[in-house]
Write an enzyme that holds these catalytic residues in place. Structure first.
Site, PDB file in Angstrom:
ATOM      1  N   CYS A 196       0.797  -1.239   0.000  1.00 11.80           N
ATOM      2  CA  CYS A 196       0.000   0.000   0.000  1.00 11.80           C
ATOM      3  C   CYS A 196       0.825   1.282   0.000  1.00 11.80           C
ATOM      4  CB  CYS A 196      -1.021  -0.008   1.131  1.00 11.80           C
ATOM      5  SG  CYS A 196      -0.312  -0.128   2.779  1.00 11.80           S
ATOM      6  N   LYS A 251      -6.316  -9.120  11.361  1.00 14.30           N
ATOM      7  CA  LYS A 251      -6.176  -7.683  11.103  1.00 14.30           C
ATOM      8  C   LYS A 251      -7.511  -7.144  10.597  1.00 14.30           C
ATOM      9  CE  LYS A 251      -3.677  -4.294   8.345  1.00 14.30           C
ATOM     10  NZ  LYS A 251      -2.523  -3.993   7.501  1.00 14.30           N
ATOM     11  N   TYR A 297       4.282   2.416  19.347  1.00 12.99           N
ATOM     12  CA  TYR A 297       4.966   3.703  19.159  1.00 12.99           C
ATOM     13  C   TYR A 297       5.380   4.293  20.506  1.00 12.99           C
ATOM     14  CZ  TYR A 297       2.785   3.058  14.614  1.00 12.99           C
ATOM     15  OH  TYR A 297       2.397   2.516  13.417  1.00 12.99           O
ATOM     16  N   LYS A 319      -4.391  -7.195  15.447  1.00 12.39           N
ATOM     17  CA  LYS A 319      -4.257  -5.759  15.161  1.00 12.39           C
ATOM     18  C   LYS A 319      -5.601  -5.174  14.791  1.00 12.39           C
ATOM     19  CE  LYS A 319      -2.146  -2.830  11.743  1.00 12.39           C
ATOM     20  NZ  LYS A 319      -1.752  -2.802  10.374  1.00 12.39           N
ATOM     21  N   SER A 359      -1.601   3.095  15.342  1.00 14.17           N
ATOM     22  CA  SER A 359      -1.370   4.544  15.340  1.00 14.17           C
ATOM     23  C   SER A 359      -2.407   5.352  16.121  1.00 14.17           C
ATOM     24  CB  SER A 359      -1.241   5.057  13.909  1.00 14.17           C
ATOM     25  OG  SER A 359      -2.335   4.649  13.114  1.00 14.17           O
TER      26      SER A 359
HETATM   27  C1  PBG Z   1       0.106  -1.740   5.825  1.00 11.95           C
HETATM   28  C2  PBG Z   1      -0.052  -1.467   7.268  1.00 11.95           C
HETATM   29  C3  PBG Z   1      -0.963  -0.639   7.927  1.00 11.95           C
HETATM   30  C4  PBG Z   1      -0.602  -0.644   9.269  1.00 11.95           C
HETATM   31  C5  PBG Z   1       0.482  -1.497   9.391  1.00 11.95           C
HETATM   32  N1  PBG Z   1       0.799  -2.005   8.159  1.00 11.95           N
HETATM   33  C6  PBG Z   1      -2.054   0.202   7.399  1.00 11.95           C
HETATM   34  C7  PBG Z   1      -3.248  -0.411   6.810  1.00 11.95           C
HETATM   35  O1  PBG Z   1      -3.421  -1.624   6.746  1.00 11.95           O
HETATM   36  O2  PBG Z   1      -4.052   0.372   6.293  1.00 11.95           O
HETATM   37  C8  PBG Z   1      -1.255   0.144  10.359  1.00 11.95           C
HETATM   38  C9  PBG Z   1      -0.378   0.491  11.510  1.00 11.95           C
HETATM   39  C10 PBG Z   1      -0.859   1.565  12.401  1.00 11.95           C
HETATM   40  O3  PBG Z   1      -1.996   2.084  12.286  1.00 11.95           O
HETATM   41  O4  PBG Z   1      -0.089   1.941  13.288  1.00 11.95           O
HETATM   42  N2  PBG Z   1      -0.884  -2.488   5.227  1.00 11.95           N
END
Ligand code: PBG
Length: 325
Positions: free
Chosen positions: A119, A192, A309, A245, A270
């Site tokens: 991505c 996820k 983080y 996650k 995040s």
């Molecule tokens: C990539 C990825 C993402 C995150 C980790 N790897 C974003 C998503 O899937 O949109 C999110 C990590 C975070 O929010 O700290 N695919």
């Protein structure tokens, strides 16, 4: 007669003695964003305290992290050029590949984990190869395997696929084994969810999809069963770690899988970080108290390893002996 649970809480020494959940830096992973270009150390607006670094500015940060006792890093790359097929993601001289080489050359003791996804590298911002408006699963597997191999060739210790294609763990395992990397573990983002908690990350990594969303590949949080299939599939395909996650709103999932025989990883994502920072900057909460309490909550639910983080702040507090619980 009633139960006097307070008996075991009577003094700090006693509380320290009977506590049975612990946190230490061996189990924390710190995410880092590296970006193509020069002289960049740019704070991510929605994630105060987190930065995007160009490689020439990375050294000082690594040195500081090492001195603080951080042991493991999760690397995300932001390339200059994006295209339909995310070709910078598997380019031998890509940002992650060069970053991993730099880290391993200067600080070989860091355990380097790389996020394997498309991505950040595709012009459309989706996690794979498009067919019409959707990501084509089987075609994407080929690319994911290629990206993982290129990270490992550059020196990555562990690869962490986050794309959510079916069969990616098997595809990566096969590709690594064929190339002699039988001992490189796969940390699968197994469970996820399609989540609003990734919002600030998408600013950080410049990876928001340009149309639609990720709901055909990331999981639906309204379904309380399909995580079993995701975990089973990844274990069968050869995953070495199972990740859940986001973390905090999903500790029920962690608890449900806590008996599995693999290490469980939680990604404290995040927005989980940004919300704490925002409230702390407003003076509304005790930041250290909130951070440590949530870390212990994850461990108590059954998490072995936490990607967060907050790791740098925690390491700083530990070093200065500032944590009071
Ligand atoms: C990539 C990825 C993402 C995150 C980790 N790897 C974003 C998503 O899937 O949109 C999110 C990590 C975070 O929010 O700290 N695919």
């Amino acid at each position: 007669m009633f139960t006097r649970t307070r008996r075991l809480r009577g003094s700090k020494v006693l509380r320290e003695m009977v506590k049975n959940v612990t946190i230490n830096l061996n189990e924390l992973v710190y995410p880092i964003f590296i970006e193509e270009g020069e002289n960049i150390k740019e704070e991510i607006k929605s994630m105060p305290g987190q930065y995007r670094y160009s490689l020439d500015r990375l050294y000082d940060e690594l040195k500081e992290l090492k001195e603080l006792g951080i042991k493991s890093l999760l690397i995300f790359g932001i390339p200059k050029k994006k295209d339909e097929k995310g070709s910078q993601a598997y380019y031998d001289k890509g940002i992650v590949q060069e970053g991993v080489r730099l880290i391993k050359k200067n600080f070989p003791e860091f355990l380097v984990i790389t996020d394997v996804c498309m991505c950040e590298y595709t012009s459309h911002g989706h996690c794979g190869i498009l067919c019409g408006n959707d990501v084509e699963n089987d075609k994407t597997l080929e690319y994911i395997a290629k990206i993982a191999l290129s990270h490992v060739k550059a020196g990555a210790d562990i690869v962490a696929p986050s794309d959510m294609m079916d069969g990616r763990v098997l595809a990566i395992r096969k590709r690594l084994d064929e190339n002699g990397f039988v001992n490189i573990p796969i940390m699968a983002y197994s469970v996820k969810y399609a989540s609003s908690f990734y919002g600030p990350f998408r600013d950080a990594a410049d990876s928001a999809p340009s149309f639609g969303d990720r709901k055909t590949y990331q999981m639906d949080f309204r379904n309380s069963k399909d995580f079993y299939r995701e975990v089973e599939a990844d274990i069968e395909e050869g995953a070495d770690f199972i990740m859940v996650k986001p973390a905090l709103a999903y500790l029920d999932i962690v608890k449900s899988i806590s008996e599995i025989k693999l290490p469980i990883v939680a990604y404290n994502v995040s927005a989980e970080y940004s919300m704490v920072k925002a409230a702390a900057m407003n003076g509304w909460i005790n930041e250290q108290g909130i951070v440590m309490e949530t870390m212990y909550a994850m461990k108590r639910a059954g998490v072995d390893i936490i990607i967060t983080y907050h790791a740098k702040d925690i390491a700083t507090w530990l070093k200065n002996k500032e944590i009071s619980l």
